[in-house]
Motif scaffolding. Structure first.
Motif, short mmCIF file in Angstrom:
data_model
loop_
_atom_site.label_atom_id
_atom_site.label_comp_id
_atom_site.label_asym_id
_atom_site.label_seq_id
_atom_site.Cartn_x
_atom_site.Cartn_y
_atom_site.Cartn_z
N MET A 176 10.87 4.31 2.70
CA MET A 176 11.55 3.14 3.28
C MET A 176 10.68 1.90 3.16
N ARG A 177 11.29 0.82 2.62
CA ARG A 177 10.55 -0.42 2.43
C ARG A 177 11.49 -1.62 2.52
N PHE A 195 0.81 -1.22 0.00
CA PHE A 195 0.00 0.00 0.00
C PHE A 195 0.85 1.27 0.00
N GLN A 196 2.11 1.16 0.40
CA GLN A 196 3.00 2.32 0.29
C GLN A 196 3.14 2.74 -1.17
N GLN A 197 3.06 1.76 -2.06
CA GLN A 197 3.20 2.05 -3.49
C GLN A 197 2.04 2.90 -4.02
N THR A 217 -4.23 -1.51 8.27
CA THR A 217 -3.29 -0.97 9.27
C THR A 217 -2.38 0.10 8.67
N PHE A 218 -1.95 -0.13 7.42
CA PHE A 218 -1.06 0.86 6.81
C PHE A 218 -1.75 2.21 6.70
N LEU A 255 9.15 11.90 8.68
CA LEU A 255 7.91 11.27 8.24
C LEU A 255 7.96 10.90 6.74
N PHE A 256 8.48 11.80 5.94
CA PHE A 256 8.52 11.57 4.48
C PHE A 256 9.26 10.28 4.11
N PRO A 257 10.52 10.11 4.51
CA PRO A 257 11.18 8.85 4.13
C PRO A 257 10.57 7.63 4.80
N LEU A 258 10.15 7.79 6.05
CA LEU A 258 9.61 6.63 6.78
C LEU A 258 8.35 6.08 6.12
N VAL A 259 7.42 6.95 5.78
CA VAL A 259 6.12 6.50 5.28
C VAL A 259 6.10 6.32 3.76
#
Lengths: 195, 94
Positions: A194-195, A53-55, A127-128, A187-191
């Motif tokens: 980063m994967r 879902f990050q994608q 959850t994401f 927040l930007f790189p984390l959410v």
């Protein structure tokens, strides 16, 4: 010890602005640290879900927002420099420029939320998204709060309420705004990345 | 923060350019779809460095002596360790 030396000594021992705003900033940072850690440890047990879902997130919008917040923070640094030199008018102009960047952030982020809501995504989707929406909306509210503070500081500066000798309010508002920027830089790189 | 370097550019401007450039690098890593523990940790460390620059130069903590010099550094360090650990465990157990 002369008065000037004593003032310089005091300035070197304490951060710019009011100590109260720094207590507030530290409290906010602790809350976000807990959020960030909770995100990372929850992801640990849901790696595939989070990666999938990050994608779906709009990374380009996030980049624009990163640029907007960094630029606004830079403008606020310049506003503080201007008032330290006793130049209220320049201070006001830099603060207004920072506020424009804040508006850019709100518009872009609002567009992202609108897109997600249009897709039927909400806090209970998974959850994401629960973390994504909670974290970013909590930060969104801090951007609004920061803009209110900067606007109040700009209005007072416009009225000549600050000088080269007394500008604690400008520094306090600036410190809060930099905190908003600092939070987004994690927040930007984390959410989004980063994967 | 108002000091000029010998190139006529303020230190805060250099920091600004650094932050913008490395934010773009972070974005490109995401766009390229790069993943893995090393990539995640590299992105995290880059974010922590950027955060420290904001604390040091933008918030003005770099010129503060004593305990107030450290709050942003400590704040970055603790969640940084926790996030890094969580990503490490997600790869080592996955």
């Amino acid at each position: 010890m002369t008065a000037a030396v004593a003032v310089a000594e005091k300035q070197n021992r304490y951060p710019p602005g009011d100590l109260v705003i720094w207590i507030f900033i530290l409290a906010e940072l602790l809350v976000f640290a807990a959020f960030f850690s909770a995100y990372a440890f929850t992801r640990m047990n849901n790696v595939e879900l989070f990666n999938e879902f990050q994608q779906n997130l709009d990374r380009q919008a996030a980049l624009i927002n990163t640029f907007a917040l960094i630029t606004s923070s830079y403008f606020v640094v310049r506003a503080v420099s201007a008032i330290r030199e006793g130049n209220s008018q320049h201070c006001v102009r830099w603060l207004l420029a920072a506020l424009v960047m804040g508006v850019v952030f709100l518009v872009v982020k609002g567009g992202e939320y609108s897109h997600h809501l249009g897709e039927g995504i909400n806090l209970s989707t998974n959850t994401f998204y629960m973390f994504y929406i909670s974290l970013t909306f909590f930060h969104f509210m801090h951007v609004i709060m920061g803009m209110v503070i900067l606007a109040a500081v700009a209005i007072k500066a416009q009225k000549g309420g600050y000088s080269a000798a007394e500008h604690t309010g400008v520094e306090a508002g600036a410190s809060y705004w930099h905190m908003v920027d600092l939070l987004w830089l994690i927040l930007f790189p984390l959410v989004y990345v980063m994967r | 923060m108002s000091r000029q370097t010998k190139f006529g550019i303020r230190p805060c401007t250099w920091v600004y350019l650094f932050l913008m450039f490395f934010s773009f690098v972070t974005f490109m890593i995401g766009q390229a779809g790069l993943s893995g523990l090393e990539v995640a940790l590299a992105v995290l460390i880059l974010a922590l460095i950027k955060g420290q620059l904001v604390g040091h130069y933008f918030m003005g903590l770099g010129s503060v002596r004593g305990i107030w010099h450290w709050p942003v550094f400590i704040w970055l360090f603790i969640p940084g360790i926790l996030i890094g650990t969580a990503f490490y465990l997600s790869y080592s157990t996955g």
